[in-house]
Enzyme design. Structure first.
Site, PDB file in Angstrom:
ATOM      1  N   ALA A  93     -51.775 -74.147 -19.619  1.00 51.52           N
ATOM      2  CA  ALA A  93     -51.826 -72.844 -18.959  1.00 51.52           C
ATOM      3  C   ALA A  93     -50.442 -72.210 -18.829  1.00 51.52           C
ATOM      4  CB  ALA A  93     -52.466 -72.987 -17.576  1.00 51.52           C
ATOM      5  N   CYS A  94     -49.403 -72.939 -19.189  1.00 52.75           N
ATOM      6  CA  CYS A  94     -48.017 -72.473 -19.028  1.00 52.75           C
ATOM      7  C   CYS A  94     -47.470 -71.984 -20.367  1.00 52.75           C
ATOM      8  CB  CYS A  94     -47.164 -73.620 -18.499  1.00 52.75           C
ATOM      9  SG  CYS A  94     -45.384 -73.318 -18.520  1.00 52.75           S
ATOM     10  N   GLY A  95     -47.006 -70.741 -20.401  1.00 51.16           N
ATOM     11  CA  GLY A  95     -46.457 -70.169 -21.627  1.00 51.16           C
ATOM     12  C   GLY A  95     -45.241 -70.918 -22.140  1.00 51.16           C
TER      13      GLY A  95
ATOM     14  N   ARG B 228     -46.535 -74.057 -23.734  1.00 48.93           N
ATOM     15  CA  ARG B 228     -47.186 -73.771 -25.023  1.00 48.93           C
ATOM     16  C   ARG B 228     -46.152 -73.470 -26.108  1.00 48.93           C
ATOM     17  NH1 ARG B 228     -50.450 -70.628 -21.696  1.00 48.93           N
ATOM     18  NH2 ARG B 228     -49.550 -68.715 -22.547  1.00 48.93           N
TER      19      ARG B 228
END
Length: 143
Positions: free
Chosen positions: A10-12, A15
């Protein structure tokens, strides 16, 4: 090369870091630490490898940090480690471990580059369109 990323999909930043590792031609071991939290002993090992304190690894935003009052100095390192293990969202991310070292790759995903072999890599485009240009600078060995 053995690479492990403690990842939150969920963390950019997480990712982008994972994508950058894959861009380097490496398929890392992906530990979704919110589903499979590291043990207290593994947390101790990661912190020692990074040369960080427990408080430096704590994430405040979007966590129960304030609710638990973790800014209070009454909390010992051991208590904080137990709390991270119980509430893994308190662990800042992504943490990447390679034979060249272990690092919290935040606030910018390109921090992982110094832990990857070879280089420089071809330019890499992050999710937001920013292009990362690799200088080829790498750690000589584990810190």
């Amino acid at each position: 090369m053995s690479v492990t990323i403690f990842h939150n999909p969920a963390c950019g930043t997480s990712r982008n870091t994972l994508a950058l590792i894959r861009h380097a031609g490496i398929e890392p071991a992906v530990v979704e630490y919110l589903k499979t939290p590291p043990s207290v002993e593994e947390l101790r090992t990661l912190l020692a490898e990074m040369g960080m304190t427990v408080r430096e690894l704590l994430r405040k935003k979007g966590t129960p940090y304030e609710e638990l009052g973790l800014d209070d100095p009454k909390w010992s390192d051991e208590q904080l480690l137990e709390l991270i293990q119980q509430h893994p969202v308190l662990m800042n991310r992504p943490v990447v471990r390679t034979p060249l070292g272990t690092k919290l790759c935040r606030p910018s995903s390109e921090a992982v580059l110094e832990l990857l072999p070879g280089g420089p890599l071809l330019p890499f485009k992050k999710e937001d369109g920013e292009v990362i240009r690799d200088t080829g600078a790498r750690r000589a060995s584990a810190a």
